[in-house]
Design a protein around this motif. Structure first.
Motif, short mmCIF file in Angstrom:
data_model
loop_
_atom_site.label_atom_id
_atom_site.label_comp_id
_atom_site.label_asym_id
_atom_site.label_seq_id
_atom_site.Cartn_x
_atom_site.Cartn_y
_atom_site.Cartn_z
N ILE A 18 52.00 37.26 40.49
CA ILE A 18 50.73 37.06 41.19
C ILE A 18 50.23 38.40 41.75
O ILE A 18 49.04 38.71 41.69
N SER A 19 51.15 39.19 42.27
CA SER A 19 50.75 40.49 42.83
C SER A 19 50.21 41.44 41.77
O SER A 19 49.44 42.36 42.09
N LEU A 20 50.56 41.22 40.51
CA LEU A 20 50.00 42.05 39.43
C LEU A 20 48.48 41.88 39.33
O LEU A 20 47.78 42.79 38.88
N PHE A 21 47.96 40.72 39.75
CA PHE A 21 46.50 40.54 39.74
C PHE A 21 45.84 41.47 40.75
O PHE A 21 44.72 41.92 40.53
N LEU A 22 46.54 41.78 41.84
CA LEU A 22 46.02 42.75 42.80
C LEU A 22 45.91 44.12 42.13
O LEU A 22 44.91 44.83 42.30
N LEU B 9 36.78 28.04 46.70
CA LEU B 9 36.25 28.20 48.05
C LEU B 9 36.84 29.43 48.74
O LEU B 9 36.13 30.23 49.35
N VAL B 10 38.15 29.60 48.61
CA VAL B 10 38.83 30.75 49.21
C VAL B 10 38.29 32.04 48.59
O VAL B 10 37.98 33.00 49.31
N ALA B 11 38.16 32.08 47.28
CA ALA B 11 37.64 33.28 46.61
C ALA B 11 36.21 33.57 47.05
O ALA B 11 35.84 34.74 47.25
N GLN B 12 35.43 32.53 47.22
CA GLN B 12 34.04 32.71 47.66
C GLN B 12 33.99 33.28 49.08
O GLN B 12 33.14 34.11 49.39
N MET B 13 34.93 32.85 49.92
CA MET B 13 34.94 33.29 51.32
C MET B 13 35.50 34.70 51.50
O MET B 13 34.95 35.48 52.28
N ILE B 14 36.58 35.03 50.79
CA ILE B 14 37.25 36.31 51.04
C ILE B 14 37.39 37.20 49.81
O ILE B 14 37.95 38.28 49.88
N GLY B 15 36.89 36.75 48.68
CA GLY B 15 36.92 37.55 47.46
C GLY B 15 38.23 37.39 46.70
O GLY B 15 39.21 36.83 47.21
N PHE C 3 44.15 36.71 45.97
CA PHE C 3 45.42 37.06 45.34
C PHE C 3 46.41 37.63 46.36
O PHE C 3 47.62 37.47 46.20
N GLY C 4 45.91 38.28 47.39
CA GLY C 4 46.78 38.73 48.46
C GLY C 4 47.42 37.55 49.19
O GLY C 4 48.64 37.51 49.40
N ILE C 5 46.60 36.58 49.56
CA ILE C 5 47.12 35.38 50.23
C ILE C 5 48.04 34.60 49.30
O ILE C 5 49.10 34.13 49.72
N ALA C 6 47.67 34.46 48.04
CA ALA C 6 48.50 33.73 47.08
C ALA C 6 49.87 34.40 46.93
O ALA C 6 50.90 33.71 46.84
#
Length: 181
Positions: A85-89, A155-161, A166-169
């Motif tokens: 998941i962190s690779l998406f960052l 919704l989360v992506a819309q709120m915080i990008g 991906f950071g929260i995930a």
């Protein structure tokens, strides 16, 4: 049965173990579309690559789970899932296609390994005389929480990008791994 210690002991693992991964996987295709990738690209990268690596992940998990203790494998699978998941960052910072394909492939590989491990643990924890009921409750909790995570990803992506999501995930996935430790 829902209040039985067998069930309540498993609830934190069932709720949190796959939540971060589901949050991340729920937004991958919309993110790629927003970034200008064609539907053919998305089908190739996420569909074909993802399907192949998921099958490979199931096979690897089955082999490892038959040879090593379940909880230790589940912990390692969870850490691997967190890494993917962190690779998406990294991708979001670099926009590198190799990083993207690695993130997609490894997320499917390690996410499947984690899911196979979780379902094996669920089978182990189901009491023999109530195995079908226990397993059904366990699986239902996983499906509901995974569905809620995927549903909330937009919704989360819309709120915080995407970066924030991906950071929260990644953090939630890592925490989920520690619930089994």
């Amino acid at each position: 049965r829902i209040q039985h210690p067998t069930i309540t002991k498993m609830l934190p693992i069932l709720i949190f173990y796959n939540f971060g991964n589901a949050l991340a996987s729920g937004i991958q295709k919309p993110m790629l579309k927003d970034m200008g990738y064609t539907l053919s690209d998305i089908a190739l990268y996420s569909g074909l690559l993802g399907s192949f690596t998921a099958l490979l992940g199931a096979l690897i998990a089955a082999i490892l789970l038959s040879r090593f203790p379940r909880r230790e494998m589940l912990f390692l699978f969870g850490l691997a899932q967190t890494f993917s998941i962190s690779l998406f960052l990294v991708f979001l910072f670099t926009q590198n296609l190799i990083v993207l394909n690695s993130a997609l492939g490894l997320e499917h590989l390690f996410g499947t390994m984690a899911t196979v491990g979780l379902f094996a643990l669920m089978m182990d924890c189901a009491e023999v005389e109530f195995a079908a009921v226990d397993y059904t409750i366990f699986a239902s909790v996983v499906v509901i929480t995974t569905g809620l995570a995927k549903l909330s990803s937009g919704l989360v992506a819309q709120m915080i990008g995407y970066l924030g999501l991906f950071g929260i995930a990644s953090i939630l996935s890592g925490l989920g791994a520690f619930f089994v430790a």
